[in-house]
Every structure is written in C-alpha cells, then in structure tokens.
Design a protein around this motif. Sequence first.
Motif, PDB file in Angstrom:
ATOM      1  N   ILE A  62       0.557  -6.966   4.567  1.00 19.02           N
ATOM      2  CA  ILE A  62      -0.383  -6.176   3.655  1.00 19.02           C
ATOM      3  C   ILE A  62      -1.003  -7.802   3.106  1.00 19.02           C
ATOM      4  O   ILE A  62      -0.583  -8.345   2.432  1.00 19.02           O
ATOM      5  CB  ILE A  62      -0.120  -5.673   2.586  1.00 19.02           C
ATOM      6  CG1 ILE A  62       0.699  -4.600   3.491  1.00 19.02           C
ATOM      7  CG2 ILE A  62      -1.299  -4.974   1.501  1.00 19.02           C
ATOM      8  CD1 ILE A  62       0.163  -2.626   2.481  1.00 19.02           C
TER       9      ILE A  62
ATOM     10  N   LEU B 239      -3.539  -3.370   6.363  1.00 22.53           N
ATOM     11  CA  LEU B 239      -2.520  -4.224   6.783  1.00 22.53           C
ATOM     12  C   LEU B 239      -2.214  -3.850   8.240  1.00 22.53           C
ATOM     13  O   LEU B 239      -3.188  -3.650   8.957  1.00 22.53           O
ATOM     14  CB  LEU B 239      -1.736  -2.036   6.785  1.00 22.53           C
ATOM     15  CG  LEU B 239      -0.629  -2.298   7.628  1.00 22.53           C
ATOM     16  CD1 LEU B 239       0.445  -1.713   6.627  1.00 22.53           C
ATOM     17  CD2 LEU B 239      -0.346  -1.743   8.533  1.00 22.53           C
TER      18      LEU B 239
ATOM     19  N   LEU C  48       1.149   1.004   2.131  1.00 21.92           N
ATOM     20  CA  LEU C  48      -0.455   0.360   1.476  1.00 21.92           C
ATOM     21  C   LEU C  48      -0.456   1.172  -0.337  1.00 21.92           C
ATOM     22  O   LEU C  48      -0.722   0.098  -0.942  1.00 21.92           O
ATOM     23  CB  LEU C  48      -1.765   1.047   2.281  1.00 21.92           C
ATOM     24  CG  LEU C  48      -1.430   0.282   3.487  1.00 21.92           C
ATOM     25  CD1 LEU C  48      -2.939   1.053   3.926  1.00 21.92           C
ATOM     26  CD2 LEU C  48      -2.998  -0.863   3.508  1.00 21.92           C
TER      27      LEU C  48
END
Length: 272
Positions: free
Chosen positions: A144, A182, A222
Amino acid sequence: MIEVDNKEFLVFFEKDIVKNFYVCDNIANAGRDGYGIKNIKFFTDDGRPSDSYVSLCENVWSELTVSFFTTDFNLLEDAFREVLKTFKNYSVVRFGVNALDFFNMDEFKQYFNITASYETEYGVFASLSSDTIPQISYPSQIEIKIQDKLKNSAYAEFSDKKWDGLASQIKYGNDNDLLFLLFEGEQLCGYLFANNTYKNIYDISNVFVSKKKRGNGYGRYLTVFFADYCYKNGFIPHYGTAVSSYSEKVALSSGFEEISRTHYASVEVKHN
C-alpha cells in the motif's frame, strides 16, 4: 423558533467533533467554491445552541434538506411553517429524521405528503479511539502506497468509469487530500480516497477495489492502513457513510463504530 448563530453552534458541536464531523464540516465550508452545500441554518427554541434543534441545509442544486433533531412540538410546528414559506424555491425538499415514526405524526401529515422515501440502510461510522483499530498482518503479495499532490499525478488522468470516479475526485478535491493505493506487484488493485476539509480530520470519500480482486479483504486492508496512518501522523480518521453491506462490514471490521443513522423522505406540500 429562533435562528442560532453558526459560529456559536460550531463551538457547541466541536465539543464532540468526531461525532459531529459532518455538521461542523458543513458549517465551516458552506458557500465555498467547489463545496456542495450552499448554506446551512440552525434553529432552537431560544436561539442558543442545544442538542434539540432543526437544521435547514440548501445545496448547490437548489435542494433543501431539513433535519429534525428534536421532540419539541412547538419547534417542529415552527419549522414546518418556515419550510412552507420557501418550499417553492427548491427543486426537492427532504426531511431527515432519526425515527420513521416521525412521518406518522399528525403534525407532519397536516402539512406534507411523502413523495419518495428511503430508509438509510447503513449508518455513519467514525473512529472513537485508536485502540479500536486492529493490528493486522498484510499479505506479502500486496503493498500500500500513499500519493499526495494528486492534481499533478498520473491518477488525475485515470478513467472515471474504470476507477469509480477517481479522476473527478481529484479534480474537485483539495490539495491536502490523500490517495492510498493497493498494489500486487506492479498491478493497481484498488484505492482509498480521503478528504481533508476540516481541521485534522480525514474523511473517506471512496474505497474501491477492482472487480477481479474483490473478495480478498483488500478494502479492509486499505481502511486499516488509512486509520493507522492517520493516528500515527496526528490526524483523526473518519469512515463516513457506509453505502453498501460490504462497506458496513469493512467499517466495523476495521475498528470504526456506528455513530448515527438517519431516515429521509422527499416531501410535497399537502393541498387540502
């Protein structure tokens, strides 16, 4: 019913800024270029800030949302009369309430009919403490990344259709907005877009995972990453409105708590 000075009410709401984030945000930003709210007014029985109030919120599309946070019948009656005075100035008028029984009251039925209604199926979620954010291990195949300075980034040119309005969010967003991306290797699988429009609170405007990558918990990864980043950097993460059952599950599993739930109905004036 007496109008309350917005600055006074803002100070009152800021005593619990996390739970009152949206109303604080609207007061602070109403009328600003690019912001959807044109103006917002608050009324109480004595003109002083209180938990018992009615708000009238006009957006830039000439729609009026009247929110009732009171059981004071005199305040309700005055609010109904106030709406009747200006009803014809709006393309749509909506009433927002905490309980659907409101629309069965004789006082409501005396003046209005429901034209279209929908029950808010999911609530607004916020983080009330960093302690509720889970500590998780991220799969080795994902990474991420955080992107700022979005208006000058390649993501500002991404297809709105393919990436669920990403380019538009960047175009109409603020310089402080953040994009959490991501990846699986070099492949972008999803993103979380967060706005910063009021003080040190970052509010999620969208969590999106590409269709082929759904079902892997990427939305939760996320969201937890976002919340953890906020707390580590002196910000408060705000999940906002969960717009689907999946979104609600992500919010809860990421440590956010439901703080409100509102029911809306579009109304018309009753002609006897």
